[in-house]
Design a protein around this motif. Structure first.
Motif, PDB file in Angstrom:
ATOM      1  N   GLY A 166      48.807  51.087  38.349  1.00 49.68           N
ATOM      2  CA  GLY A 166      48.135  49.521  37.682  1.00 49.68           C
ATOM      3  C   GLY A 166      49.089  48.799  38.821  1.00 49.68           C
ATOM      4  O   GLY A 166      48.000  48.121  38.688  1.00 49.68           O
ATOM      5  N   GLY A 167      49.809  49.606  40.114  1.00 54.97           N
ATOM      6  CA  GLY A 167      49.579  48.206  41.034  1.00 54.97           C
ATOM      7  C   GLY A 167      48.419  48.703  41.660  1.00 54.97           C
ATOM      8  O   GLY A 167      47.773  47.415  42.243  1.00 54.97           O
ATOM      9  N   ALA A 168      47.947  50.017  41.985  1.00 53.14           N
ATOM     10  CA  ALA A 168      47.140  50.212  42.686  1.00 53.14           C
ATOM     11  C   ALA A 168      45.579  49.251  42.267  1.00 53.14           C
ATOM     12  O   ALA A 168      44.769  48.459  42.535  1.00 53.14           O
ATOM     13  CB  ALA A 168      46.204  51.266  43.525  1.00 53.14           C
ATOM     14  N   ILE A 169      45.197  49.181  41.011  1.00 53.14           N
ATOM     15  CA  ILE A 169      43.772  47.921  40.233  1.00 53.14           C
ATOM     16  C   ILE A 169      44.222  47.473  40.490  1.00 53.14           C
ATOM     17  O   ILE A 169      43.652  46.420  40.322  1.00 53.14           O
ATOM     18  CB  ILE A 169      44.334  49.141  38.352  1.00 53.14           C
ATOM     19  N   LEU A 170      45.555  46.340  39.893  1.00 56.10           N
ATOM     20  CA  LEU A 170      45.991  45.283  40.149  1.00 56.10           C
ATOM     21  C   LEU A 170      45.159  44.567  41.872  1.00 56.10           C
ATOM     22  O   LEU A 170      45.202  43.369  41.863  1.00 56.10           O
ATOM     23  CB  LEU A 170      47.017  45.067  39.978  1.00 56.10           C
ATOM     24  N   LEU A 171      46.003  45.296  43.149  1.00 54.84           N
ATOM     25  CA  LEU A 171      45.791  44.929  44.312  1.00 54.84           C
ATOM     26  C   LEU A 171      43.969  44.973  44.152  1.00 54.84           C
ATOM     27  O   LEU A 171      43.788  44.374  45.251  1.00 54.84           O
ATOM     28  CB  LEU A 171      46.263  45.207  44.956  1.00 54.84           C
ATOM     29  N   LEU A 172      43.182  45.524  43.806  1.00 51.35           N
ATOM     30  CA  LEU A 172      41.711  45.948  44.209  1.00 51.35           C
ATOM     31  C   LEU A 172      41.093  44.964  43.240  1.00 51.35           C
ATOM     32  O   LEU A 172      40.681  43.927  43.899  1.00 51.35           O
ATOM     33  CB  LEU A 172      41.960  47.463  43.152  1.00 51.35           C
ATOM     34  N   TYR A 173      42.023  44.588  42.103  1.00 51.68           N
ATOM     35  CA  TYR A 173      41.552  43.072  41.615  1.00 51.68           C
ATOM     36  C   TYR A 173      41.814  41.902  42.502  1.00 51.68           C
ATOM     37  O   TYR A 173      40.824  41.421  42.614  1.00 51.68           O
ATOM     38  CB  TYR A 173      42.058  43.203  40.331  1.00 51.68           C
ATOM     39  N   LEU A 174      43.057  41.977  42.901  1.00 49.75           N
ATOM     40  CA  LEU A 174      42.603  40.457  43.827  1.00 49.75           C
ATOM     41  C   LEU A 174      41.608  41.031  44.885  1.00 49.75           C
ATOM     42  O   LEU A 174      42.179  39.790  45.433  1.00 49.75           O
ATOM     43  CB  LEU A 174      44.768  40.972  44.072  1.00 49.75           C
ATOM     44  N   LEU A 175      41.953  41.520  45.603  1.00 48.60           N
ATOM     45  CA  LEU A 175      41.336  41.536  46.396  1.00 48.60           C
ATOM     46  C   LEU A 175      40.137  41.152  46.003  1.00 48.60           C
ATOM     47  O   LEU A 175      39.208  40.360  47.259  1.00 48.60           O
ATOM     48  CB  LEU A 175      41.327  43.002  47.218  1.00 48.60           C
ATOM     49  N   LEU A 176      39.086  41.351  44.981  1.00 49.67           N
ATOM     50  CA  LEU A 176      38.216  41.626  44.843  1.00 49.67           C
ATOM     51  C   LEU A 176      37.951  39.951  44.502  1.00 49.67           C
ATOM     52  O   LEU A 176      37.145  39.788  44.940  1.00 49.67           O
ATOM     53  CB  LEU A 176      37.429  42.104  43.846  1.00 49.67           C
ATOM     54  N   PHE A 177      38.743  39.752  44.048  1.00 48.45           N
ATOM     55  CA  PHE A 177      38.905  37.872  43.050  1.00 48.45           C
ATOM     56  C   PHE A 177      39.102  37.107  45.025  1.00 48.45           C
ATOM     57  O   PHE A 177      38.457  35.837  44.830  1.00 48.45           O
ATOM     58  CB  PHE A 177      40.428  37.769  43.013  1.00 48.45           C
ATOM     59  N   LEU A 178      40.078  37.026  45.458  1.00 50.59           N
ATOM     60  CA  LEU A 178      40.048  37.050  46.623  1.00 50.59           C
ATOM     61  C   LEU A 178      38.726  37.117  47.761  1.00 50.59           C
ATOM     62  O   LEU A 178      38.275  36.079  48.383  1.00 50.59           O
ATOM     63  CB  LEU A 178      41.107  37.310  48.106  1.00 50.59           C
ATOM     64  N   LEU A 179      38.341  37.866  47.478  1.00 51.05           N
ATOM     65  CA  LEU A 179      36.629  38.268  48.561  1.00 51.05           C
ATOM     66  C   LEU A 179      35.905  37.319  47.423  1.00 51.05           C
ATOM     67  O   LEU A 179      34.533  36.417  48.345  1.00 51.05           O
ATOM     68  CB  LEU A 179      35.997  39.567  48.170  1.00 51.05           C
ATOM     69  N   GLU A 180      35.707  36.913  45.947  1.00 47.68           N
ATOM     70  CA  GLU A 180      35.081  35.775  45.806  1.00 47.68           C
ATOM     71  C   GLU A 180      34.806  34.672  45.817  1.00 47.68           C
ATOM     72  O   GLU A 180      33.994  33.985  46.164  1.00 47.68           O
ATOM     73  CB  GLU A 180      35.046  36.637  44.355  1.00 47.68           C
ATOM     74  N   ARG A 181      35.774  34.113  45.885  1.00 47.30           N
ATOM     75  CA  ARG A 181      37.213  33.367  46.471  1.00 47.30           C
ATOM     76  C   ARG A 181      35.998  32.873  47.688  1.00 47.30           C
ATOM     77  O   ARG A 181      35.770  31.656  48.387  1.00 47.30           O
ATOM     78  CB  ARG A 181      38.048  32.987  46.172  1.00 47.30           C
ATOM     79  N   LEU A 182      36.361  33.151  48.668  1.00 44.18           N
ATOM     80  CA  LEU A 182      35.921  33.930  50.110  1.00 44.18           C
ATOM     81  C   LEU A 182      34.331  33.665  50.499  1.00 44.18           C
ATOM     82  O   LEU A 182      33.931  32.218  51.168  1.00 44.18           O
ATOM     83  CB  LEU A 182      36.516  34.463  50.788  1.00 44.18           C
ATOM     84  N   VAL A 183      33.686  34.194  49.195  1.00 38.91           N
ATOM     85  CA  VAL A 183      32.299  34.010  49.661  1.00 38.91           C
ATOM     86  C   VAL A 183      31.752  32.112  48.708  1.00 38.91           C
ATOM     87  O   VAL A 183      31.182  32.114  49.890  1.00 38.91           O
ATOM     88  CB  VAL A 183      31.454  35.421  48.928  1.00 38.91           C
ATOM     89  N   ALA A 184      31.744  32.211  48.154  1.00 36.42           N
ATOM     90  CA  ALA A 184      31.946  30.784  47.233  1.00 36.42           C
ATOM     91  C   ALA A 184      32.365  29.961  48.666  1.00 36.42           C
ATOM     92  O   ALA A 184      31.275  28.937  48.270  1.00 36.42           O
ATOM     93  CB  ALA A 184      32.957  31.108  45.738  1.00 36.42           C
ATOM     94  N   LEU A 185      32.911  29.571  49.343  1.00 36.22           N
ATOM     95  CA  LEU A 185      33.471  28.626  50.328  1.00 36.22           C
ATOM     96  C   LEU A 185      31.661  29.057  51.153  1.00 36.22           C
ATOM     97  O   LEU A 185      31.250  28.370  51.768  1.00 36.22           O
ATOM     98  CB  LEU A 185      34.687  29.075  51.567  1.00 36.22           C
TER      99      LEU A 185
END
Length: 60
Positions: free
Chosen positions: A41-60
């Motif tokens: 579960g922690g690994a999946i949560l980290l993956l979601y968090l990384l994808l979320f941060l990447l999405e925010r970074l690309v949106a800039l």
């Protein structure tokens, strides 16, 4: 972000159920199951968090 919350809740529930089963039965395999569930579960949560941060970074 909804998926993140769903995975978080399911991970916590899986660990709590496994630990409750350990306290009821006294079998060590439930502790291993709880740790395995927490790590997956922690690994999946980290993956979601990384994808979320990447999405925010690309949106800039």
């Amino acid at each position: 972000m909804i998926a993140f919350r769903i995975v978080l809740v399911l991970t916590v529930l899986a660990v709590l159920v496994a630990l409750a089963a350990y306290f009821v039965t006294g079998e060590r395999r439930w502790v291993r199951w709880a740790l395995r569930g927490a790590s997956v579960g922690g690994a999946i949560l980290l993956l979601y968090l990384l994808l979320f941060l990447l999405e925010r970074l690309v949106a800039l």
